[in-house]
Design an enzyme around this catalytic site. Structure first.
Site, PDB file in Angstrom:
ATOM      1  N   GLU A 125       0.861  -1.197   0.000  1.00  0.00           N
ATOM      2  CA  GLU A 125       0.000   0.000   0.000  1.00  0.00           C
ATOM      3  C   GLU A 125       0.887   1.234   0.000  1.00  0.00           C
ATOM      4  O   GLU A 125       1.890   1.267   0.701  1.00  0.00           O
ATOM      5  CB  GLU A 125      -0.826   0.065   1.295  1.00  0.00           C
ATOM      6  CG  GLU A 125      -1.754  -1.078   1.500  1.00  0.00           C
ATOM      7  CD  GLU A 125      -2.282  -1.106   2.941  1.00  0.00           C
ATOM      8  OE1 GLU A 125      -1.906  -0.246   3.752  1.00  0.00           O
ATOM      9  OE2 GLU A 125      -3.068  -2.010   3.226  1.00  0.00           O
ATOM     10  N   LYS A 127       2.404   4.537   1.188  1.00  0.00           N
ATOM     11  CA  LYS A 127       2.482   5.110   2.537  1.00  0.00           C
ATOM     12  C   LYS A 127       2.090   6.579   2.454  1.00  0.00           C
ATOM     13  O   LYS A 127       2.831   7.413   1.954  1.00  0.00           O
ATOM     14  CB  LYS A 127       3.901   4.960   3.086  1.00  0.00           C
ATOM     15  CG  LYS A 127       4.018   5.416   4.527  1.00  0.00           C
ATOM     16  CD  LYS A 127       5.353   4.991   5.105  1.00  0.00           C
ATOM     17  CE  LYS A 127       5.441   5.307   6.583  1.00  0.00           C
ATOM     18  NZ  LYS A 127       5.361   6.738   6.866  1.00  0.00           N
ATOM     19  N   ASP A 129       1.343  10.298   3.326  1.00  0.00           N
ATOM     20  CA  ASP A 129       2.016  11.254   4.195  1.00  0.00           C
ATOM     21  C   ASP A 129       0.985  12.215   4.781  1.00  0.00           C
ATOM     22  O   ASP A 129       0.746  13.296   4.257  1.00  0.00           O
ATOM     23  CB  ASP A 129       3.063  12.013   3.369  1.00  0.00           C
ATOM     24  CG  ASP A 129       4.183  12.528   4.239  1.00  0.00           C
ATOM     25  OD1 ASP A 129       4.169  12.251   5.458  1.00  0.00           O
ATOM     26  OD2 ASP A 129       5.072  13.212   3.705  1.00  0.00           O
ATOM     27  N   TYR A 236      -6.547   1.829   6.592  1.00  0.00           N
ATOM     28  CA  TYR A 236      -5.615   0.783   6.189  1.00  0.00           C
ATOM     29  C   TYR A 236      -5.322  -0.276   7.250  1.00  0.00           C
ATOM     30  O   TYR A 236      -4.518  -1.166   7.016  1.00  0.00           O
ATOM     31  CB  TYR A 236      -4.305   1.384   5.689  1.00  0.00           C
ATOM     32  CG  TYR A 236      -3.683   2.424   6.595  1.00  0.00           C
ATOM     33  CD1 TYR A 236      -3.269   2.105   7.881  1.00  0.00           C
ATOM     34  CD2 TYR A 236      -3.510   3.731   6.151  1.00  0.00           C
ATOM     35  CE1 TYR A 236      -2.696   3.053   8.708  1.00  0.00           C
ATOM     36  CE2 TYR A 236      -2.935   4.685   6.973  1.00  0.00           C
ATOM     37  CZ  TYR A 236      -2.527   4.346   8.256  1.00  0.00           C
ATOM     38  OH  TYR A 236      -1.975   5.282   9.072  1.00  0.00           O
ATOM     39  N   LYS A 324      10.913   3.134   2.114  1.00  0.00           N
ATOM     40  CA  LYS A 324      10.847   4.565   1.819  1.00  0.00           C
ATOM     41  C   LYS A 324      11.511   4.877   0.486  1.00  0.00           C
ATOM     42  O   LYS A 324      12.464   4.199   0.089  1.00  0.00           O
ATOM     43  CB  LYS A 324      11.570   5.359   2.925  1.00  0.00           C
ATOM     44  CG  LYS A 324      10.900   5.282   4.279  1.00  0.00           C
ATOM     45  CD  LYS A 324       9.644   6.095   4.284  1.00  0.00           C
ATOM     46  CE  LYS A 324       9.339   6.861   5.521  1.00  0.00           C
ATOM     47  NZ  LYS A 324      10.285   7.584   6.252  1.00  0.00           N
ATOM     48  N   CYS A 418       7.304  47.204  -2.337  1.00  0.00           N
ATOM     49  CA  CYS A 418       6.767  46.178  -3.234  1.00  0.00           C
ATOM     50  C   CYS A 418       7.508  46.249  -4.574  1.00  0.00           C
ATOM     51  O   CYS A 418       7.550  47.319  -5.185  1.00  0.00           O
ATOM     52  CB  CYS A 418       5.268  46.413  -3.443  1.00  0.00           C
ATOM     53  SG  CYS A 418       4.557  45.381  -4.733  1.00  0.00           S
ATOM     54  N   CYS A 421       4.792  47.448  -7.412  1.00  0.00           N
ATOM     55  CA  CYS A 421       4.183  48.783  -7.497  1.00  0.00           C
ATOM     56  C   CYS A 421       4.915  49.859  -6.708  1.00  0.00           C
ATOM     57  O   CYS A 421       4.568  51.030  -6.795  1.00  0.00           O
ATOM     58  CB  CYS A 421       2.722  48.728  -7.056  1.00  0.00           C
ATOM     59  SG  CYS A 421       2.518  48.562  -5.276  1.00  0.00           S
ATOM     60  N   CYS A 436       2.678  43.991   0.661  1.00  0.00           N
ATOM     61  CA  CYS A 436       2.519  45.260  -0.037  1.00  0.00           C
ATOM     62  C   CYS A 436       1.242  45.915   0.470  1.00  0.00           C
ATOM     63  O   CYS A 436       0.206  45.273   0.591  1.00  0.00           O
ATOM     64  CB  CYS A 436       2.408  44.986  -1.539  1.00  0.00           C
ATOM     65  SG  CYS A 436       1.813  46.400  -2.466  1.00  0.00           S
ATOM     66  N   CYS A 442      -1.878  48.092  -6.834  1.00  0.00           N
ATOM     67  CA  CYS A 442      -0.760  47.203  -7.177  1.00  0.00           C
ATOM     68  C   CYS A 442      -1.208  46.210  -8.254  1.00  0.00           C
ATOM     69  O   CYS A 442      -2.149  45.444  -8.044  1.00  0.00           O
ATOM     70  CB  CYS A 442      -0.299  46.450  -5.935  1.00  0.00           C
ATOM     71  SG  CYS A 442       1.020  45.280  -6.272  1.00  0.00           S
TER      72      CYS A 442
END
Ligand code: IVH
Length: 690
Positions: A125, A127, A129, A236, A324, A418, A421, A436, A442
């Site tokens: 299966e 794995k 995360d 699972y 892994k 920024c 702008c 900004c 902007c």
């Protein structure tokens, strides 16, 4: 029905009202969470939930299985209750290559005393995360859900888990009397990116990766927040179980599927262990195109009687192993640090690197998160950097190789303007992100701001959808909200555009003209100042009354030591952080120019004092101590509905101080200043509640 006090409801009335409230609140939940278009204010919604909770508290036996108290918006808990898992939640041993995997199989074979030729069927299966969770079902009903915690005790996040669409609230029979189901709550990559965008738009810190986002969303104090997060679930494994439910892991997955759980579709039975290698390669190749993050493949011995015999060593089962994927890292040279301006004004640094192959993908850019991160890792242009693909989503820079630093490399200086702008870019204290402040003009943000400006709760201009705004912006017709009011002069040109015609052009022009008068609170909200949502805009409008008064006060409040700033911060619900956002907005000349121009285009109506003429209209009230018959928030809402202003500090300008139980210094100050003090009873009478 709602007018009857809860204490006076008959059982029949209570039953009927709970049913009505469940339906009504569910409708509001759909409007809010699914359509993003709430029909009522937050305060009204909270009042419905409170009434529901009060009726439930009086008639606990009438609590409905679909009670809104279970789904979302329950009172925020203080931390989470601990939950002891019936069977511990273990972790997995890792292997990283074929030899280590073969060694694991060998241990299994020896432990079981199998002959060299005997096959060991496995299930493989992906794995996932995410965040692991344990779900307890009694007699087929979901009763508790908890995080892994230390493996023995986790946090009880039942209310949050109930908001997951993937989670069956009951298991169709046959099912055991008691079962713990184990799985992973995760967030799909796309959903994660969209959530981060949304969080940034709301001025919140984005999550670093989908796993953090899943775990963070699961551990929210308010289930309504979890409900708004795109969480998904794969099951699972099982923990405690009152009776055998299968002979093999495959069979177990089939049972989980039959009960309505999502089981990873890539899970696959393997006849024997040599098949693992090609499966590992196959999943490794598919990895980057999967919609969710995985960090390896879990291999489990299929026969459950063998699993039983193999048992555990330390914190990990002998019958399973995680193979892994290799860490995907590479080194390359940092060519530049670019500053990108998001649609919400966040300045994000991005590394530009000499292209490098990281685990099969050519990487040119990596996120540097924020300015502190660059300083912490002392990353300089010209450095040789170590790049890693974290999960699959966004490459990151782990650090630099100091020996390879060119002698002239200088520490990076984060810009305070920024780059798009030229407006000030400010970083509020305690926040990681610089923004900004010139949002109204902007170019990086203007489309987003215009969408907000014309939205329902702001200027509410129909016929101006996202596509149209983008097209008009691309043609230079809309560069700031002021340009909206120049559109009527282009009616003929609009009519000639694709997708328009005389009628729709005329309707659009009419919709714009109709909004040349706008109430102050909507106007303030429309400006899209950070943290000024509808509620805060209303507070400001009520407090200052007119546009001119508000603008004058805000300009004065730019000085943090001014009285105007103190007054602004003292408005209940505003406070120092929001006051600073307003000051930053008014500190930017681009914004002042837009405000000025807008004020010429539209008539901004003064805030109306609702139910004016009452004894409380226009009065300033301070509440202190605990009220016996209502919460502080309720009292405040009531006072404001009657046109009063509620503040936190007592001064000579205060008209009334309502003194509850255990009132402290404010009552004394009121006495000293000769401000009129009201008992709770007097306040209720004045507020028309008694
Ligand atoms: S089985 C007794 N299967 O990996 C073994 N775990 O490193 C229980 N995980 O805490 C775990 N996908 O959160 C199993 N298909 C999968 C999994 C999986 C992800 C996580 C799980 C566990 C961690 C162990």
């Amino acid at each position: 029905m709602r007018d009857i006090p809860v204490e006076k409801l008959s059982e029949e009335e209570a039953r009927a009202e709970l049913a009505a409230l469940a339906a009504e609140i569910a409708e509001h939940d759909r409007a809010y969470y699914e359509r993003d278009r709430p029909i009522i204010t937050d305060a009204e919604y909270d009042a419905l939930k409170r009434r529901n909770a009060a009726i439930e508290a009086r008639f606990p036996h009438l609590i409905r299985p679909d009670s809104p108290s279970f789904r979302v918006g329950a009172a925020p808990a203080r931390g989470f209750a601990k939950h002891r898992h019936l069977k511990p939640m273990l972790s997995l041993d890792n292997v990283f290559d074929r030899a280590e995997f073969a060694a694991w199989i060998d241990r299994v074979r020896r432990f079981l005393g199998l002959a060299a030729g005997e096959r060991i069927a496995l299930v493989a299966e992906p794995k996932i995360d995410g965040a692991s969770i344990s779900l307890t079902y009694r007699r087929g009903r979901f009763v508790v859900g908890a995080t892994r915690g230390d493996g023995t005790e986790g946090e009880d996040v039942t209310a949050n888990l109930r908001t997951l669409r993937d989670l069956p609230l009951s298991l169709p029979p046959p099912c055991p009397e008691l079962i713990e189901i184990r799985g992973e709550v995760y967030m799909a990559k796309e959903a994660f990116l969209a959530l981060n965008e949304r969080m940034e738009a709301e001025g919140e810190e984005p999550f670093a990766n989908p796993r953090n986002a899943a775990a963070g969303s699961l551990r929210q104090k308010d289930p309504a927040v979890t409900a708004s997060r795109p969480l998904a679930l794969f099951a699972y494994a099982i923990g405690e179980c009152s009776e055998p439910i299968a002979d093999t892991h495959q069979g177990l997955l089939a049972r989980l599927r039959a009960w309505g759980f999502a089981v990873n579709p890539l899970s696959r039975p393997l006849q024997d262990w040599p098949e693992a290698e090609s499966f590992q390669d196959e999943i490794g190749l598919a990895r980057s195109s999967l919609p969710y993050d995985i960090d390896g493949v879990v291999y489990k011995v299929d026969r459950l009687d063998w699993q039983e015999r193999l048992g555990f060593v330390g914190r990990a089962p002998r019958w399973a192993v995680a193979w892994k994927f290799p860490a995907e890292k590479a080194t390359t040279r940092l060519v530049a640090i670019e500053i990108q301006v998001g649609r919400t004004g966040a300045l994000t640094p991005r590394a530009v690197m000499e292209p490098v192959n990281v685990g099969g993908v050519i990487v040119r850019h990596a996120t540097l998160h924020n300015e502190d991160e660059i300083a912490r890792k002392d990353i300089r242009v010209g450095d040789t950097v170590i790049v890693q693909r974290a999960g699959d989503v966004i490459p990151q820079i782990l650090g630099v190789v100091p020996e390879k630093r060119p002698p002239d490399a200088k520490p990076f200086v984060f810009p305070d303007r920024c780059p798009v702008c030229g407006s000030h870019a400010v970083r509020p204290p305690g926040e990681a992100v610089r923004r900004c402040t010139g949002g109204l003009t902007c170019p990086a943000q203007v489309v987003e701001r215009l969408k907000h400006f014309v939205s329902r709760a702001a200027f509410d201009i129909e016929g101006l959808g996202e596509k149209t705004i983008e097209a008009f912006h691309a043609d230079g017709w809309l560069t700031s909200p002021v340009d909206l009011f120049k559109l009527p002069a282009r009616e003929a040109e609009i009519a000639a555009r694709e997708g328009f015609g005389t009628v729709s052009a005329r309707n659009l022009v009419r919709a714009i003209e109709a909004r040349r008068r706008i109430p102050l609170d909507r106007f303030i909200y429309a400006l899209g100042i950070r943290r000024i949502g509808e509620a805060n805009a209303r507070l400001l409008a009520r407090h200052y009354g007119t546009f001119d008064a508000w603008r004058r006060a805000m300009l004065a409040a730019r000085d943090p030591t001014s009285e105007a700033r103190a007054e602004l911060e003292a408005i209940v619900g505003i406070g120092p952080a929001i006051a600073q956002e307003l000051a930053d907005f008014f500190d930017e000349p681009h914004n002042l120019a837009v405000l000025e121009a807008l004020a010429h285009e539209v008539t901004i109506e003064p805030a109306s004092a609702p139910e004016a003429g009452g004894a409380l209209a226009g009065k300033t009230i301070v509440f202190t101590g605990t009220l016996a018959t209502m919460t502080r928030a309720e009292a405040k809402a009531r006072a404001e509905a009657l046109g009063a202003k509620v503040t936190d500090t007592v001064s000579k300008k205060t008209d009334f101080v309502v003194v509850g139980e255990e009132a402290g210094s404010k009552a004394e100050k009121a006495k000293a200043l000769g401000v009129r003090m009201l008992t709770e009873e007097e306040w209720r009478r004045l507020a028309g509640l008694a």
